[in-house]
Structure formats: structure tokens, C-alpha cells
Write a protein that holds these residues in place. Structure first.
Motif, PDB file in Angstrom:
ATOM      1  N   LEU A  54      -5.289   4.140 -10.351  1.00  0.00           N
ATOM      2  CA  LEU A  54      -4.268   4.429  -9.338  1.00  0.00           C
ATOM      3  C   LEU A  54      -3.327   3.242  -9.149  1.00  0.00           C
ATOM      4  O   LEU A  54      -3.639   2.117  -9.554  1.00  0.00           O
ATOM      5  CB  LEU A  54      -4.941   4.688  -7.983  1.00  0.00           C
ATOM      6  N   ARG A  55      -2.192   3.491  -8.480  1.00  0.00           N
ATOM      7  CA  ARG A  55      -1.367   2.358  -8.028  1.00  0.00           C
ATOM      8  C   ARG A  55      -2.150   1.647  -6.937  1.00  0.00           C
ATOM      9  O   ARG A  55      -2.823   2.272  -6.117  1.00  0.00           O
ATOM     10  CB  ARG A  55      -0.046   2.877  -7.456  1.00  0.00           C
ATOM     11  N   ASP A  56      -2.066   0.334  -6.906  1.00  0.00           N
ATOM     12  CA  ASP A  56      -2.924  -0.405  -5.968  1.00  0.00           C
ATOM     13  C   ASP A  56      -2.681  -0.010  -4.505  1.00  0.00           C
ATOM     14  O   ASP A  56      -3.621   0.048  -3.709  1.00  0.00           O
ATOM     15  CB  ASP A  56      -2.802  -1.923  -6.171  1.00  0.00           C
ATOM     16  N   ASP A  57      -1.432   0.338  -4.183  1.00  0.00           N
ATOM     17  CA  ASP A  57      -1.111   0.685  -2.784  1.00  0.00           C
ATOM     18  C   ASP A  57      -1.850   1.942  -2.310  1.00  0.00           C
ATOM     19  O   ASP A  57      -2.031   2.143  -1.113  1.00  0.00           O
ATOM     20  CB  ASP A  57       0.395   0.924  -2.634  1.00  0.00           C
ATOM     21  N   ASP A  58      -2.234   2.801  -3.272  1.00  0.00           N
ATOM     22  CA  ASP A  58      -2.893   4.062  -2.905  1.00  0.00           C
ATOM     23  C   ASP A  58      -4.411   3.915  -2.775  1.00  0.00           C
ATOM     24  O   ASP A  58      -5.073   4.795  -2.220  1.00  0.00           O
ATOM     25  CB  ASP A  58      -2.591   5.136  -3.968  1.00  0.00           C
TER      26      ASP A  58
HETATM   27 ZN    ZN Z   1       1.630  -1.907  -5.541  1.00  0.00          ZN
END
Ligand code: ZN
Ligand code: PRT
Length: 291
Positions: A54-58
Motif C-alpha cells: 500500500l501507499r504508506d499514508d493508507d
Molecule cells: Zn506517502
């Protein structure tokens, strides 16, 4: 998303600064991970674990909502997203600091010098909380990328961004000032995991593997040969975690010493060991330490 298969799900960053170290840590835990190419979910061949890329923000939100039971992500992202997850373990990579940085020709003496300034950041929540807690009235300018360009573009006076080597700041004629947050990659888990006994047991087993890999990284296996008359002097130098092993060798008067030492101590003691009479010094990596 795959059907439920009883596997525990671990979310890691798909393509970024934490990806390689996260995968390496899991491989060091003896997990056999398929090539993931562009897949969202990959099963580990020899373990009841699925990896979610995943994208780290998610990641914090996926773990908060239990879509993945576990995640590996930077502490900065957890704080910024304010996700309700539990930090299980610091992983020792992805270390950085979230710092307020100012133009090279400016000096800040007190926090109150930030009053009425505009500070550009992609961490608006962390920065706003920090300013609020310190009773500073400054304007938080939220931008999502290339924060370091904001002062020269006239969008902000200062910035608040992650710093590791400091090179990006230097290139933009900025310098690091106040430290807002220290961060590194951490293992997180969803709340209430202990209620799902089977999944919880997989988690406990994985955690003990991770801990043994992290412990092993901190230590090295030191071996050397020493003549009998130098034995005590050499033993006095070794900063061993436990009592060193001393073995008599076929050659009379010669002994082998084996010891587990903290990795960073080796270069401090190697010259001392040599002058005390140690020879054939070997330093070996350790794969696992189960305490
Ligand atoms: Zn990010
Ligand atoms: O695509 P995705 O959303 O998944 O990735 P991303 O681009 O948002 O994140 P990524 O891969 O850049 O960073 C992931 C995590 O790595 C961060 O959340 C931090 O926990 C950690 N980390 C460690 C860093 C840095 N060091 C770092 N130096 N993240 C970003 N930086 C950037 C910083 O923002 C600045 O632009 O690097 C630049 C400064 O680096 P130095 O070395 O010049 O000081």
C-alpha cells in the motif's frame, strides 16, 4: 482482495523508502516472499501471512480498521493520520526527524520567534498540535510535496519537514532548527487482535522472529586465537554479552576464544586485542538470537 484464508495480513509500503528494509526484515525472519510486481496482495509461501502492498499514508487506517491486522510504517505517518493503532516494536530503520527549518541567514532563539510566521509542511496535524501545545500562533501552510521550495517561492517563511542527512535543506539554503518529532519505522497492530486467538498466535510467533532478527543485528560473533599467557588480558578486553567460550586447541598453549559482542564495539577493541596477543581474529554476522 483475496478470500479469507486464515492468514494474518501485514501491510507494508509498496514503493518507497521503507519497502526494501521491510522486505529484508521479513526475509531475515525466514519468510519466503514471492515476487510481488504490481500485485496488491502476496501470500508468503512458507508462513500463514499475506502481504498487502500500500501507499504508506493508507497503512495506519487499514490497520485501524482491521483490513490488515499488522503494518510496517513510519511513526510520523501514524501521528499525522491520528490512527487508532497500537505500536508494537520499533524496527531500527527509516530513522528521521521532523524539524522546523529556517533560511540559513535567519536565527531563532526561542520558540516564540515562530509567532506570526507561515510554516509550510505536509504534516499539518503534527505541526498544528506542536504549535498549539507550545502556545505559538503561526500559520500552517499545507503543501503535499517539495516543501523545501516553499520559502524561496515566497509561499512560507519556514518549513517543517523530515530530515535525515540534511542535504535537501542545504541544497535549498535552509538549516534545521527546532525538532518536532523523532521517527523510525515501527510494527503496528490493530486493536483487539488478542480476541482472534489463531491470528494472535501467528502474530506472537512473527513478533518473536522479528525480535530475534533485531537482537542478532545488534550483535556479532567474535572468534580469535590466543596463547595461554595472554588469555586473561585478552578476556579482560572483550565486552561479551555472556561469558566468552574458551577452547583448548591441538597446538599446546593455544586457545580459541568465541564471544558474542555488541556490533559497534568491534572497531573500538580490535587494536587492543591485537596488541594483547590475539591472532586470527574473525568477526561473523549472527542470523538469529533467541533469548
Ligand atoms: Zn506517502
Ligand atoms: O508513495 P508513498 O506515499 O508510499 O511514499 P512517500 O513518498 O509518502 O514516503 P517516502 O517513501 O518518501 O517515506 C516513507 C517514510 O520514510 C517516511 O514516512 C519516514 O518515516 C521515512 N523517512 C526517513 C523519510 C526520510 N527518512 C526522508 N529523508 N521520508 C522522507 N524523507 C524526505 C524528506 O521529506 C525530504 O524531502 O527526504 C528529504 C530529506 O532527506 P535528506 O536526507 O536530504 O535530509
Amino acid at each position: 482482495m483475496k478470500k479469507e484464508n486464515g492468514n494474518i495480513k501485514l501491510a507494508i509500503q509498496k514503493d518507497g523508502r521503507l519497502t526494501e528494509n521491510s522486505l529484508q526484515l521479513l526475509k531475515n525472519c525466514n519468510l519466503d516472499i514471492e515476487k510481488f510486481n504490481d500485485k496488491l496482495v502476496v501470500s508468503v509461501r512458507n508462513y500463514k501471512l499475506d502481504l498487502l502492498f500500500l501507499r504508506d499514508d493508507d497503512i495506519p487506517e487499514y490497520v485501524q480498521d482491521g483490513v490488515a491486522e499488522l503494518g510496517i510504517v513510519g511513526e510520523d505517518v501514524i501521528k499525522e493520520t491520528k490512527a487508532n493503532v497500537k505500536i508494537v516494536k520499533k524496527l531500527g530503520f527509516g530513522k528521521c526527524n521532523l524539524r522546523i527549518a529556517i533560511p540559513e541567514n535567519v536565527d531563532i532563539k526561542n520558540l516564540s520567534d515562530l509567532n506570526n510566521k507561515r510554516i509550510a509542511t505536509s504534516y499539518p496535524n503534527i505541526l498544528s498540535d506542536y504549535l498549539h501545545n507550545n502556545k505559538i500562533e503561526a500559520k500552517v501552510v499545507h503543501i503535499s510535496g517539495s516543501v523545501e521550495a516553499a520559502p524561496s517561492l515566497g509561499i512560507a517563511d519556514y518549513i517543517c519537514d523530515l530530515v535525515s542527512t540534511g542535504n535537501t535543506l542545504k541544497l535549498n539554503k535552509l538549516k534545521a532548527s527546532i525538532n518536532v518529532l523523532e521517527s523510525e519505522a515501527v510494527l503496528i497492530k490493530t486493536k483487539g487482535l488478542d480476541k482472534k486467538i489463531e491470528t494472535y498466535n501467528i502474530f506472537l510467533n512473527l513478533l518473536s522472529r522479528i525480535e530475534s532478527v533485531l537482537n542478532a543485528k545488534k550483535s556479532k560473533y567474535l572468534m580469535m586465537n590466543v596463547e595461554k599467557e595472554s588469555l586473561n588480558q585478552v578476556l579482560g578486553i572483550i565486552p561479551s554479552l555472556k561469558s566468552p567460550t574458551v577452547l583448548p586447541l591441538a597446538e599446546e598453549n593455544l586457545f580459541a576464544i568465541h564471544a558474542v559482542i555488541p556490533s559497534e564495539k568491534f572497531w573500538e577493541i580490535v587494536d587492543e586485542l591485537k596488541s594483547a596477543g590475539a591472532s586470527g581474529i574473525l568477526l561473523l554476522p549472527i542470523e538469529n538470537i533467541v533469548l
